[in-house]
Design an enzyme around this catalytic site. Sequence first.
Site, short mmCIF file in Angstrom:
data_model
loop_
_atom_site.label_atom_id
_atom_site.label_comp_id
_atom_site.label_asym_id
_atom_site.label_seq_id
_atom_site.Cartn_x
_atom_site.Cartn_y
_atom_site.Cartn_z
N TYR A 51 -110.55 -34.90 56.99
CA TYR A 51 -111.54 -34.24 56.14
C TYR A 51 -112.93 -34.45 56.75
O TYR A 51 -113.64 -35.41 56.45
CB TYR A 51 -111.51 -34.80 54.72
CG TYR A 51 -110.21 -34.58 53.97
CD1 TYR A 51 -109.27 -33.66 54.40
CD2 TYR A 51 -109.92 -35.31 52.83
CE1 TYR A 51 -108.08 -33.46 53.72
CE2 TYR A 51 -108.73 -35.11 52.13
CZ TYR A 51 -107.81 -34.19 52.60
OH TYR A 51 -106.64 -34.00 51.91
N HIS A 139 -99.64 -37.05 56.78
CA HIS A 139 -100.38 -35.81 56.54
C HIS A 139 -99.87 -34.64 57.38
O HIS A 139 -99.61 -34.77 58.58
CB HIS A 139 -101.85 -36.05 56.88
CG HIS A 139 -102.80 -35.13 56.21
ND1 HIS A 139 -104.13 -35.06 56.55
CD2 HIS A 139 -102.64 -34.24 55.19
CE1 HIS A 139 -104.74 -34.18 55.77
NE2 HIS A 139 -103.85 -33.66 54.95
#
Length: 336
Positions: A51, A139
């Site tokens: 992110y 992820h």
Amino acid sequence: MSLKELLPGKLGFGTAPLGNMYRAIPDDEAAATIEAAWQHGIRSFDTAPSYGAGLAEERLGRALATRPRDSYVVSTKVGRVILDETEDGERDLGEKSGLFRHGNPNRMLDSLTAEATERSIEDSLKRLGTDRLDIVWVHDIAQDIHGDQWLARFEEARTGAFRVLSRMRDEGVIKAWGLGVNRTEPIELTLALDEPQPDGFLLAGRYTLLDHEHALQRLLPMAREQNVDMVVGGPYSSGVLVGGTHFEYQPAPRHILDKVARIQALTARHGVSVKAAALQFSLAHPVSAAVIPGATKPSRIAEDTAALDETVPAAFWADLRAAGLVSPAAPLPDGA
């Protein structure tokens, strides 16, 4: 430990937008949004190295620095290691490419080996300014689910990240681990393995009002049978449900906009907010432990917490079902 036991509430805070997703967000605005989440009683925070190439983790760490560590739960992810060198141009993040063009310029190494997993966790601890993590998600295993590369990435995760995280859980270094993905297939494959099992999974964008059919077919029955909990990410389907223009990180196609309009017409008829319908639908499945919408403004946090507590009449859910806007197999709040 099950996620329902570990998580301190039904509503968490997703920090992807604070990695400068779609736009550059000032530091003070990011800090104010996290502070608003805290003031509204949110004590579960989810983040990831990818992110904004570490930016969201850094901002979250600074915002929580004065809070007692035992008073909140933090989850982050492994799969991308943030390197010291920088790079120009777009990063290859599959369908998420371009989302964090305003984040940190650091180059990212895409790897789920044991070594990369351990390094990723060490680096996340530093960026977050904490001595421990509660939950670690593996992820984005299956960005290219329609190709065959994701199976090679899954095998790298199985022999690398999965085993490292299982060991860390057994040693008490972390409390839980699972998969953080926006596809159901890697979770189904993981639950079918005869190996140490995850404690749960974070499913982004695949158990929402707009998209839930596939999850109901195999994944959620498997998870319920094995007592594996789900955290629902992206409950607003990249924002298109609540006035945004994106669906699955891209401009929303016409058929999605049309479906959103039908849902909004029903919420207006019953005097219900779309956010309340979205959050309460995602939480109604017995496997759901929590929902984690993202936000970049303090006012959005107030809307989310109010939506969770809003009374939604049974007649709304009945009309939603009758209109064919939710699957007949989807549990609805209060058995509606």
